[in-house]
Design an enzyme around this catalytic site. Structure first.
Site, mmCIF file in Angstrom:
data_model
loop_
_atom_site.group_PDB
_atom_site.id
_atom_site.type_symbol
_atom_site.label_atom_id
_atom_site.label_comp_id
_atom_site.label_asym_id
_atom_site.label_seq_id
_atom_site.Cartn_x
_atom_site.Cartn_y
_atom_site.Cartn_z
ATOM 1 N N ILE A 43 67.767 -20.462 -16.518
ATOM 2 C CA ILE A 43 68.722 -19.673 -15.747
ATOM 3 C C ILE A 43 70.046 -20.407 -15.568
ATOM 4 C CG2 ILE A 43 68.032 -20.556 -13.472
ATOM 5 C CD1 ILE A 43 68.221 -17.623 -12.457
ATOM 6 N N LYS A 44 70.033 -21.720 -15.734
ATOM 7 C CA LYS A 44 71.240 -22.519 -15.507
ATOM 8 C C LYS A 44 72.355 -22.216 -16.513
ATOM 9 C CE LYS A 44 69.563 -25.005 -12.067
ATOM 10 N NZ LYS A 44 70.137 -25.004 -10.712
ATOM 11 N N ASP A 45 72.018 -21.568 -17.632
ATOM 12 C CA ASP A 45 73.065 -21.176 -18.581
ATOM 13 C C ASP A 45 74.097 -20.281 -17.913
ATOM 14 O OD1 ASP A 45 71.563 -22.508 -20.439
ATOM 15 O OD2 ASP A 45 71.044 -20.754 -21.624
ATOM 16 N N ALA A 48 76.366 -22.401 -15.655
ATOM 17 C CA ALA A 48 77.045 -23.443 -16.421
ATOM 18 C C ALA A 48 78.303 -22.897 -17.085
ATOM 19 C CB ALA A 48 76.104 -24.034 -17.464
#
Length: 452
Positions: A43-45, A48
């Site tokens: 999910i950090k995409d 980011a």
């Protein structure tokens, strides 16, 4: 032709998947938001690329610049993908509790990774927060992302994750469950959902050793809550600026063991190969099942992919060393110990050879093998007693001092049944796996397993 111009355009629009077996004891519908479908497998995409784009718009990140961040791995992956496409360099600091797989993956996409100690205060010069800040000051044309206090983090989820979940559930969502660290996902997503329906409950899952739950419940930072823990990617020893605690209705803590065991269950029972925090999220939800009713629709965020944890959560030896797996049979002991070759000795080798092998491999018991058949056994205790009576017998052949062969048992033999085989006279048993390979289980193996 239908295609994306670059990999960053594939971020988002991840599926909701209904869970069945691991949530069979819950009265409601439980849907997993499976975020490892993002190109960086987490999910950090989402946040980011949002943080990079905002930094570019505000002039903090310039062409040829260096992105610097402290990360548990997943944010770094998202930032690294953005850097590859946009032409930036990356330097990431992380902690020594993060899995080797995460670090290797970051390096694979061109990032420099600096590993820092976990068990230090956030403001300690050696902490991964402090090292990242220092590097950003020292390196020209660099940008310290600071995902913890960078509000573009939670904005990404307010703009993307929240609307996706609302649309996918047709507005029927009643509960959002997030294992939370930086606070971006739970705050941004929760805020959007509550704006659509103020009755939506937002539940945050924390780890023992983190101060977030205590801060949410009391408004006070209590450092006595903080101690080392194993769970990756959730919990904090400070309160990041991305948190808006008013969005969160409830915090629940989950143990390292419960999170790890549940992650493995999700993989085996639902076919969804998830990371550590997904296990914590479901374990936390199940602890709160008394608050749920049949009409509820619960969405649980599965942050990342299990490939990040194959050396930890999905490694039997790692799990057993920490007491996270219940040891029930000989097979459990063998699996948890790792793939160790069986050390044997021939009857014509000397007592001195046997002593040498015991020292070299740090073992106490050796089967005596003749033409693929076990004809006897050598033990440290037996050799000790023999050499006391025959001090000059070191060059004698093993066949003259060997004891009866170790019993051979089935791999599925329960540990509590081994007492009929392992006793004062006999210190080990052998078991053969499906490939025909023999394994040895000793008194020490059993004591270690039962002592976890």
């Amino acid at each position: 032709m239908k295609y994306f111009d670059n990999i960053l355009q594939t971020i988002g629009h991840t599926p909701l998947v209904k869970l069945h077996k691991v949530t069979s004891d819950l009265p409601c519908t439980v849907l997993a938001k499976v975020e490892f479908f993002n190109p960086g497998n987490s999910i950090k995409d989402r946040m980011a690329i949002k943080m990079v784009e905002v930094a570019e718009q505000q002039g903090y990140l310039k062409p040829g610049g260096t992105i610097i961040e402290g990360t548990s791995g997943n944010t770094g992956m998202g930032l690294a993908l953005a850097a590859v496409i946009k032409g930036y360099k990356c330097i990431f600091t992380t902690t020594d509790k993060q899995s080797k797989e995460k670090i290797d993956i970051l390096k694979a996409v061109g990032a420099e990774v600096i590993v820092c100690p976990t068990n230090v205060e956030p403001d300690d010069p050696k902490s991964y927060y402090s090292v990242a800040k220092r590097l950003a000051k020292e390196i020209p044309n660099s940008f310290y992302v600071n995902q913890y206090d960078n509000l573009a983090n939670r904005d990404a989820h307010y703009e993307q994750t929240g609307p996706e979940i609302w649309e996918q559930t047709g507005g029927k969502i009643t509960h959002l469950v997030v294992a939370t660290g930086t606070g971006g996902t739970v705050t941004g997503t929760g805020k959007y959902l509550k704006e659509q329906n103020s009755a939506v409950q937002v539940w945050a899952i924390d780890s023992y050793g983190s101060l977030l739950k205590k801060f949410h419940d009391t408004g006070k930072i209590d450092m006595s809550e903080v101690y080392p823990y194993i769970t990756e990617g959730i919990g904090e020893d400070f309160v990041p600026a991305n948190y808006d605690m008013s969005v969160i209705d409830l915090f629940e803590k989950v143990t390292d063991k419960d999170g790890a065991v549940m992650a493995r269950r999700i993989a085996k029972e639902e076919g969804i190969f998830v990371g550590y925090s997904a296990g914590s999220a479901i374990a936390g939800l199940k602890q709160l099942k008394h608050l749920l009713k049949p009409t509820d629709v619960v969405v649980v965020v599965f942050h990342d992919h299990g490939s990040r944890y194959v050396g930890k959560v999905y490694n039997d030896q790692w799990m057993m060393e920490r007491g996270f797996l219940d040891v029930r049979s000989v097979k459990d002991i063998v699996s948890g110990r790792g793939n160790l070759p069986l050390v044997t000795i021939s009857p014509t080798e000397s007592v001195s050879d046997a002593i040498h092998k015991m020292k070299k491999f740090d073992i106490e018991h050796i089967p005596v093998l003749l033409q693929h058949e076990f004809i006897g056994a050598i033990s440290e205790g037996g050799l000790f007693n023999y050499l006391l009576d025959h001090p000059d017998a070191k060059n004698s052949p093993v066949k003259g001092v060997m004891q009866p062969p170790f019993p051979v048992v089935n791999l599925d033999t329960p540990i509590d049944k081994l007492t009929k085989y392992i006793n004062k006279e006999n210190g080990a048993v052998l078991a053969q796996d499906d490939a025909g390979t023999y394994h040895i289980v000793t008194k020490y193996d059993i004591i270690q397993a039962l002592g976890q």
